[in-house]
Enzyme design. Structure first.
Site, PDB file in Angstrom:
ATOM      1  N   SER A  62      28.253 -17.127   6.848  1.00 56.05           N
ATOM      2  CA  SER A  62      29.317 -18.081   7.151  1.00 56.05           C
ATOM      3  C   SER A  62      28.757 -19.365   7.754  1.00 56.05           C
ATOM      4  O   SER A  62      27.684 -19.374   8.359  1.00 56.05           O
ATOM      5  CB  SER A  62      30.313 -17.475   8.133  1.00 56.05           C
TER       6      SER A  62
HETATM    7  N1  SAH Z   1      29.182 -12.107   8.926  1.00 55.60           N
HETATM    8  C1  SAH Z   1      28.369 -12.222   7.753  1.00 55.60           C
HETATM    9  C2  SAH Z   1      29.180 -12.761   6.594  1.00 55.60           C
HETATM   10  C3  SAH Z   1      28.846 -12.010   5.352  1.00 55.60           C
HETATM   11  S1  SAH Z   1      29.925 -12.295   3.974  1.00 55.60           S
HETATM   12  C4  SAH Z   1      27.145 -13.048   8.031  1.00 55.60           C
HETATM   13  O1  SAH Z   1      27.099 -13.708   9.080  1.00 55.60           O
HETATM   14  O2  SAH Z   1      26.204 -13.045   7.235  1.00 55.60           O
HETATM   15  C5  SAH Z   1      31.024 -10.919   4.079  1.00 55.60           C
HETATM   16  C6  SAH Z   1      30.415  -9.553   3.976  1.00 55.60           C
HETATM   17  O3  SAH Z   1      31.490  -8.609   3.966  1.00 55.60           O
HETATM   18  C7  SAH Z   1      29.619  -9.315   2.700  1.00 55.60           C
HETATM   19  O4  SAH Z   1      28.319  -8.946   3.025  1.00 55.60           O
HETATM   20  C8  SAH Z   1      30.382  -8.173   2.005  1.00 55.60           C
HETATM   21  O5  SAH Z   1      29.543  -7.263   1.325  1.00 55.60           O
HETATM   22  C9  SAH Z   1      31.075  -7.503   3.189  1.00 55.60           C
HETATM   23  N2  SAH Z   1      32.244  -6.686   2.853  1.00 55.60           N
HETATM   24  C10 SAH Z   1      33.253  -6.947   1.975  1.00 55.60           C
HETATM   25  N3  SAH Z   1      34.130  -5.931   1.973  1.00 55.60           N
HETATM   26  C11 SAH Z   1      33.693  -5.004   2.871  1.00 55.60           C
HETATM   27  C12 SAH Z   1      34.171  -3.724   3.303  1.00 55.60           C
HETATM   28  N4  SAH Z   1      35.280  -3.168   2.809  1.00 55.60           N
HETATM   29  N5  SAH Z   1      33.449  -3.058   4.239  1.00 55.60           N
HETATM   30  C13 SAH Z   1      32.303  -3.580   4.742  1.00 55.60           C
HETATM   31  N6  SAH Z   1      31.792  -4.777   4.362  1.00 55.60           N
HETATM   32  C14 SAH Z   1      32.479  -5.489   3.444  1.00 55.60           C
END
Ligand code: SAH
Length: 228
Positions: A62
């Site tokens: 993000s």
């Molecule tokens: N906070 C993270 C943002 C990653 S993007 C950072 O700072 O890098 C969002 C993430 O949510 C992705 O890696 C995706 O795989 C994960 N995601 C999506 N659906 C999910 C679920 N049901 N359970 C766990 N993770 C999930």
């Protein structure tokens, strides 16, 4: 750390302050946690700019402002037990770990979780528990032990229509959850406060762009965009 690195960090913190992040603890954590070490080599040069970047498996880290704004809206205290859904590269997790008592974090892509755990180890962040699972179901009972309810929940992927009920159920009464809600292109960041076992207040904070919250553990062949 060289002078250029120090300057980039200071510039980002000033940028965040100008955009309305006033919490000194959050600004301090954002200055100290090395965002450049969480991103793939190809985009390291942009790591201290206020923008989202690709982290592999079609996912993104993000934008720093969004990380800071979500953290600030949750009013994290050093006594809080926090649940994070969507570990990704672990950057938001690391920021939270500096501010609260313990972070429980769930990621559905095992490879991303493994990389994130290496970062937590390298940065000696010892108050994080990370698992690969479907975070839409909330934190599971492990060996008969429940961690829910949580003081704060942060979801870093967007629910299409509404937050999963399991996550609402895992907020402590008096606690809060922040979650992007809406279809791609029309998402809004929402803050839910649990006033009693039954009653929630909801506040719309700002329009955002997040990858979707998806069910189940990711399959190896799953590919939804850029790889890195
Ligand atoms: N906070 C993270 C943002 C990653 S993007 C950072 O700072 O890098 C969002 C993430 O949510 C992705 O890696 C995706 O795989 C994960 N995601 C999506 N659906 C999910 C679920 N049901 N359970 C766990 N993770 C999930």
């Amino acid at each position: 750390m060289n002078t250029q690195d120090v300057n980039r960090r200071i510039r980002l913190v000033m940028d965040l302050r100008n955009k309305g992040i006033t919490d000194a603890k959050i600004l301090g954590a954002m200055e100290r946690i090395p965002r450049d070490e969480f991103v793939p080599k190809a985009v390291k040069d942009q790591a201290w700019d206020d923008m989202a970047l690709p982290i592999g498996r079609g996912q993104t880290i993000s934008q720093p402002y969004v990380v800071a704004a979500m953290t600030q809206a949750l009013q994290i205290s050093d006594m809080d037990k926090v649940l994070e859904i969507g570990t990704g590269c672990g950057y938001q997790t690391a920021i939270l770990a500096k501010l609260c008592r313990r972070v429980y974090t769930i990621e559905r892509h095992e490879i991303l979780l493994e990389r994130a755990e290496k970062m937590f180890e390298a940065l000696k962040l010892r108050n994080i528990t990370a698992i690969a699972a479907d975070g839409m179901k909330g934190w599971p009972t492990i060996h008969g032990i429940d961690q829910a309810p949580f003081d704060k929940i942060i979801v870093t992927a967007a629910a299409r229509e509404k937050p999963p009920q399991e996550l609402l159920d895992q907020i402590k009464v008096g606690g809060a959850m922040i979650i992007p809600v809406g279809p791609s292109g029309d998402q809004s960041l929402k803050l839910y406060k649990k006033e009693s076992e039954e009653a929630y207040s909801v506040k719309d904070l700002m329009p955002v762009r997040f990858v979707p919250l998806l069910p189940d553990i990711a399959k190896d062949e799953e590919e939804n965009g850029a790889a890195a």
